[in-house]
Scaffold this active site. Sequence first.
Site, PDB file in Angstrom:
ATOM      1  N   HIS A  26     -36.852  27.295 -18.998  1.00  0.00           N
ATOM      2  CA  HIS A  26     -36.244  26.095 -18.111  1.00  0.00           C
ATOM      3  C   HIS A  26     -36.267  26.559 -16.663  1.00  0.00           C
ATOM      4  CE1 HIS A  26     -33.829  22.370 -17.399  1.00  0.00           C
ATOM      5  NE2 HIS A  26     -32.957  23.016 -16.918  1.00  0.00           N
TER       6      HIS A  26
ATOM      7  N   CYS B 207     -38.447  19.444 -16.632  1.00  0.00           N
ATOM      8  CA  CYS B 207     -37.639  20.306 -15.737  1.00  0.00           C
ATOM      9  C   CYS B 207     -38.891  20.814 -14.694  1.00  0.00           C
ATOM     10  CB  CYS B 207     -37.174  21.586 -16.462  1.00  0.00           C
ATOM     11  SG  CYS B 207     -38.247  22.752 -17.426  1.00  0.00           S
TER      12      CYS B 207
ATOM     13  N   ASN C 289     -31.517  19.877 -11.798  1.00  0.00           N
ATOM     14  CA  ASN C 289     -32.610  20.058 -12.895  1.00  0.00           C
ATOM     15  C   ASN C 289     -32.762  18.869 -13.682  1.00  0.00           C
ATOM     16  OD1 ASN C 289     -31.097  21.077 -15.918  1.00  0.00           O
ATOM     17  ND2 ASN C 289     -29.831  20.527 -14.114  1.00  0.00           N
TER      18      ASN C 289
END
Length: 206
Positions: A163, A112, A175
């Site tokens: 994240h 990420c 993402n």
Amino acid sequence: MKATRILLTLLALTGTATAATYTVKPGDSLYSIAKKAGVDAPTLMKLNKLPSTTIQVGQTLNLGGTPAPAARPQAAAPAPVATGNATIRAAATRFLGARYVLGATGGGALDCSSYTMSVFRQLGINLPRTAAQQWRVGSAVSRRDLRAGDLVFFNTMGRTASHVGVYLGDGMMANANSYHGRTMIEPLFGNPYWANRYDGARRVLN
């Protein structure tokens, strides 16, 4: 009149009436200069024959032309926003489909935070390596003030900012998704999983 003074300050005119230049200052990125000049980053790269979005303090950039007199700054005001959204989306989509691999930083695989690093590198901005470190850059943004290019953070592992993704506008984010195993575009608050784990957002693009 204020917008005109700002624009004239940014544009250092050369000896002709059709060319304008700007000298790069500390904290500038190619994206931020392009936005202030009312052009997009790819156009600015083409005008200056730049091989990448990396620029140096003191470097002189050709902005492609002087502003038209009088009404132009007001008429052109909305344009940088639309152009900025398109530039951000283009940078984000360049890496779509890459495999998700924890700790990966390239070679067809990303996690990420290395995904957001790769996206923002295209915009001339270097982000720290991890989501937790990226959580500490830029300025905080409320949910109602989100705009394309903001970093959005989530608690997916029992801790803040485990994240990170890139907000693209219209309720969508890009993402590197570990569940789906790839980089992708998906709803932000329209997806209960992300909505329930949302931590906040940071703005690193001026």
